[in-house]
Design a protein around this motif. Structure first.
Motif, PDB file in Angstrom:
ATOM      1  N   TYR A  87       0.788  -1.229   0.000  1.00  0.00           N
ATOM      2  CA  TYR A  87       0.000   0.000   0.000  1.00  0.00           C
ATOM      3  C   TYR A  87       0.818   1.277   0.000  1.00  0.00           C
ATOM      4  N   GLY A  88       2.116   1.168   0.290  1.00  0.00           N
ATOM      5  CA  GLY A  88       2.983   2.337   0.215  1.00  0.00           C
ATOM      6  C   GLY A  88       2.912   3.271   1.395  1.00  0.00           C
ATOM      7  N   ARG A  89       2.107   2.943   2.395  1.00  0.00           N
ATOM      8  CA  ARG A  89       1.965   3.833   3.540  1.00  0.00           C
ATOM      9  C   ARG A  89       1.334   3.082   4.713  1.00  0.00           C
ATOM     10  N   LEU A  90       1.556   3.635   5.901  1.00  0.00           N
ATOM     11  CA  LEU A  90       0.914   3.140   7.124  1.00  0.00           C
ATOM     12  C   LEU A  90       0.503   4.351   7.929  1.00  0.00           C
ATOM     13  N   ASP A  91      -0.805   4.511   8.139  1.00  0.00           N
ATOM     14  CA  ASP A  91      -1.329   5.713   8.771  1.00  0.00           C
ATOM     15  C   ASP A  91      -1.709   5.522  10.232  1.00  0.00           C
ATOM     16  N   ALA A  92      -1.953   4.279  10.622  1.00  0.00           N
ATOM     17  CA  ALA A  92      -2.327   4.032  12.014  1.00  0.00           C
ATOM     18  C   ALA A  92      -2.061   2.576  12.362  1.00  0.00           C
ATOM     19  N   VAL A  93      -1.726   2.369  13.626  1.00  0.00           N
ATOM     20  CA  VAL A  93      -1.576   1.027  14.185  1.00  0.00           C
ATOM     21  C   VAL A  93      -2.448   0.956  15.425  1.00  0.00           C
ATOM     22  N   VAL A  94      -3.210  -0.125  15.536  1.00  0.00           N
ATOM     23  CA  VAL A  94      -3.990  -0.397  16.741  1.00  0.00           C
ATOM     24  C   VAL A  94      -3.415  -1.653  17.387  1.00  0.00           C
ATOM     25  N   ALA A 124       3.473  -5.446  22.019  1.00  0.00           N
ATOM     26  CA  ALA A 124       3.091  -4.097  21.586  1.00  0.00           C
ATOM     27  C   ALA A 124       4.313  -3.214  21.374  1.00  0.00           C
ATOM     28  N   VAL A 125       5.333  -3.394  22.206  1.00  0.00           N
ATOM     29  CA  VAL A 125       6.580  -2.640  22.023  1.00  0.00           C
ATOM     30  C   VAL A 125       7.205  -2.986  20.673  1.00  0.00           C
ATOM     31  N   GLU A 126       7.230  -4.267  20.332  1.00  0.00           N
ATOM     32  CA  GLU A 126       7.839  -4.704  19.072  1.00  0.00           C
ATOM     33  C   GLU A 126       7.091  -4.148  17.867  1.00  0.00           C
ATOM     34  N   VAL A 127       5.755  -4.210  17.910  1.00  0.00           N
ATOM     35  CA  VAL A 127       4.959  -3.660  16.808  1.00  0.00           C
ATOM     36  C   VAL A 127       5.181  -2.156  16.689  1.00  0.00           C
ATOM     37  N   THR A 128       5.222  -1.484  17.821  1.00  0.00           N
ATOM     38  CA  THR A 128       5.443  -0.036  17.833  1.00  0.00           C
ATOM     39  C   THR A 128       6.785   0.316  17.225  1.00  0.00           C
ATOM     40  N   ARG A 129       7.820  -0.395  17.623  1.00  0.00           N
ATOM     41  CA  ARG A 129       9.173  -0.129  17.100  1.00  0.00           C
ATOM     42  C   ARG A 129       9.210  -0.271  15.585  1.00  0.00           C
ATOM     43  N   ALA A 130       8.570  -1.317  15.075  1.00  0.00           N
ATOM     44  CA  ALA A 130       8.585  -1.552  13.636  1.00  0.00           C
ATOM     45  C   ALA A 130       7.767  -0.517  12.869  1.00  0.00           C
ATOM     46  N   ALA A 131       6.685  -0.047  13.485  1.00  0.00           N
ATOM     47  CA  ALA A 131       5.756   0.842  12.776  1.00  0.00           C
ATOM     48  C   ALA A 131       6.150   2.307  12.808  1.00  0.00           C
ATOM     49  N   LEU A 132       6.869   2.751  13.837  1.00  0.00           N
ATOM     50  CA  LEU A 132       7.100   4.184  14.027  1.00  0.00           C
ATOM     51  C   LEU A 132       7.718   4.888  12.816  1.00  0.00           C
ATOM     52  N   PRO A 133       8.733   4.341  12.148  1.00  0.00           N
ATOM     53  CA  PRO A 133       9.275   5.075  10.995  1.00  0.00           C
ATOM     54  C   PRO A 133       8.211   5.366   9.932  1.00  0.00           C
ATOM     55  N   HIS A 134       7.289   4.444   9.734  1.00  0.00           N
ATOM     56  CA  HIS A 134       6.255   4.618   8.716  1.00  0.00           C
ATOM     57  C   HIS A 134       5.153   5.552   9.200  1.00  0.00           C
ATOM     58  N   LEU A 135       4.858   5.529  10.496  1.00  0.00           N
ATOM     59  CA  LEU A 135       3.887   6.476  11.045  1.00  0.00           C
ATOM     60  C   LEU A 135       4.429   7.898  11.003  1.00  0.00           C
ATOM     61  N   ARG A 136       5.724   8.063  11.194  1.00  0.00           N
ATOM     62  CA  ARG A 136       6.321   9.403  11.059  1.00  0.00           C
ATOM     63  C   ARG A 136       6.118   9.947   9.649  1.00  0.00           C
ATOM     64  N   ALA A 137       6.236   9.084   8.660  1.00  0.00           N
ATOM     65  CA  ALA A 137       6.122   9.515   7.268  1.00  0.00           C
ATOM     66  C   ALA A 137       4.732  10.017   6.927  1.00  0.00           C
ATOM     67  N   VAL A 177       7.533  12.097  23.019  1.00  0.00           N
ATOM     68  CA  VAL A 177       8.641  11.875  22.089  1.00  0.00           C
ATOM     69  C   VAL A 177       8.087  11.651  20.685  1.00  0.00           C
ATOM     70  N   ALA A 178       7.065  10.800  20.571  1.00  0.00           N
ATOM     71  CA  ALA A 178       6.451  10.552  19.270  1.00  0.00           C
ATOM     72  C   ALA A 178       5.803  11.821  18.719  1.00  0.00           C
ATOM     73  N   THR A 181       7.707  14.206  16.604  1.00  0.00           N
ATOM     74  CA  THR A 181       7.947  13.830  15.208  1.00  0.00           C
ATOM     75  C   THR A 181       6.644  13.703  14.425  1.00  0.00           C
ATOM     76  N   GLY A 182       5.530  14.133  15.024  1.00  0.00           N
ATOM     77  CA  GLY A 182       4.257  14.157  14.319  1.00  0.00           C
ATOM     78  C   GLY A 182       3.373  12.942  14.489  1.00  0.00           C
ATOM     79  N   VAL A 183       3.725  12.032  15.405  1.00  0.00           N
ATOM     80  CA  VAL A 183       2.927  10.825  15.635  1.00  0.00           C
ATOM     81  C   VAL A 183       2.135  10.980  16.929  1.00  0.00           C
ATOM     82  N   THR A 184       0.843  10.736  16.871  1.00  0.00           N
ATOM     83  CA  THR A 184      -0.041  10.842  18.031  1.00  0.00           C
ATOM     84  C   THR A 184      -0.208   9.475  18.687  1.00  0.00           C
ATOM     85  N   VAL A 185      -0.119   9.441  20.012  1.00  0.00           N
ATOM     86  CA  VAL A 185      -0.257   8.196  20.777  1.00  0.00           C
ATOM     87  C   VAL A 185      -1.497   8.287  21.665  1.00  0.00           C
TER      88      VAL A 185
END
Length: 287
Positions: A87-94, A124-137, A177-178, A181-185
């Motif tokens: 899909y070229g993007r990731l806008d949210a993770v639940v 949840a920490v592992e999923v968050t770590r993997a997703a954050l670079p794409h959520l920043r984008a 911290v998030a 960089t423009g990511v809402t938690v």
């Protein structure tokens, strides 16, 4: 007639733990809202209920089921990379995947704590770590389905509450911290919810009673008290509606509860400077 759904939306959301309950309802509601949904399961073979719910809502074409085991870093990395490739993007993770475990520490042992922490917290920490670079984008959103058990320590739920407390501490620390960089938690806190999550705990009760030792009377009283709470439990779909409100909100809060009952209990804890109010609330469950 299929329910009316929103027009297709390029935003993509990944939801963990979607075989039943809040995760399933969130995945379907997110697709109904127009988003593309990657609904993840540890065992994709358990996805029949999710597929049926998505098809009934008329959004089967917006929902992809993918294997993701939050306790396996390689599985997490593969699933997130697959979202970006497709899909070229990731806008949210639940972050919703979780397990429960009844019993006090002398009954269930330390290994049970490790297992629950591995899924409910470190997963949840592992999923968050993997997703954050794409959520920043995308200036995206990171949401975790916690519980009032992440605020209020509940008798005979020590492992579960420990993991949810850890999850909330992690995200409360990460949120500013998030945000830089423009990511809402946001942490979503349901109270009692009628779902398979609860019914899966039931088979463990006879064995726990046999091994309750000095806690037998208290454990029986707890089971009776909490049975009454779950008779008035919120539906998983109602709880999922709050998750979608967070996805849609212009400025979502860090912490949000899914019902008036949950808000009332959260207020007790958040104003309880010395812990007496929470102890006064939970102690009667054991007598």
């Amino acid at each position: 007639m299929a329910p009316v759904t929103a027009p297709a939306d390029p935003r993509t959301v990944l939801v963990t733990g979607t075989s039943s309950g809040i995760g399933l309802a969130t995945a379907v509601r997110a697709a109904v809202s127009g988003r593309r949904v990657v609904a993840t399961l540890r065992e994709p073979g358990r996805g029949d209920a999710l597929r049926a719910a998505a098809d009934a809502a008329g959004v089967g074409d917006r929902l992809e089921i993918v294997r993701l085991d939050v306790t396996e870093p390689e599985s997490v990395a593969t699933a997130v990379a697959g979202v970006i490739s497709a899909y070229g993007r990731l806008d949210a993770v639940v972050n919703n995947a979780g397990v429960g475990r009844l019993g006090t520490v002398e009954q269930i042992g330390v290994d049970a704590f490790r297992s629950v922490l591995e899924t409910n917290f470190l997963g949840a920490v592992e999923v968050t770590r993997a997703a954050l670079p794409h959520l920043r984008a995308t200036g995206g959103r990171l949401i975790a389905v916690s519980s009032l058990g992440g605020l209020i320590g509940q008798p005979f739920n020590e492992a579960y509450c420990a993991a949810k407390f850890a999850l909330e501490g992690f995200l409360e620390s990460l949120a500013p911290v998030a945000a830089s960089t423009g990511v809402t938690v946001t942490v979503v806190e349901p109270g009692p919810v009628a779902s398979e999550f609860v019914t899966r705990l039931t088979p463990s009760v006879p064995g726990l009673l046999e091994n309750a030792g000095p806690y037998e009377a208290a454990f029986k009283a707890y089971l009776g008290a909490t049975a009454g709470l779950f008779e008035q439990a919120q539906s998983a779909d109602d709880a999922a509606a709050t998750v979608i409100e967070v996805l849609d909100a212009e400025r979502p809060p860090f912490r949000v509860q899914t019902s008036d009952a949950a808000r009332g209990l959260a207020a007790i804890k958040l104003a309880d400077l010395d812990g007496a109010a929470v102890q006064a609330f939970t102690t009667p469950w054991l007598s």
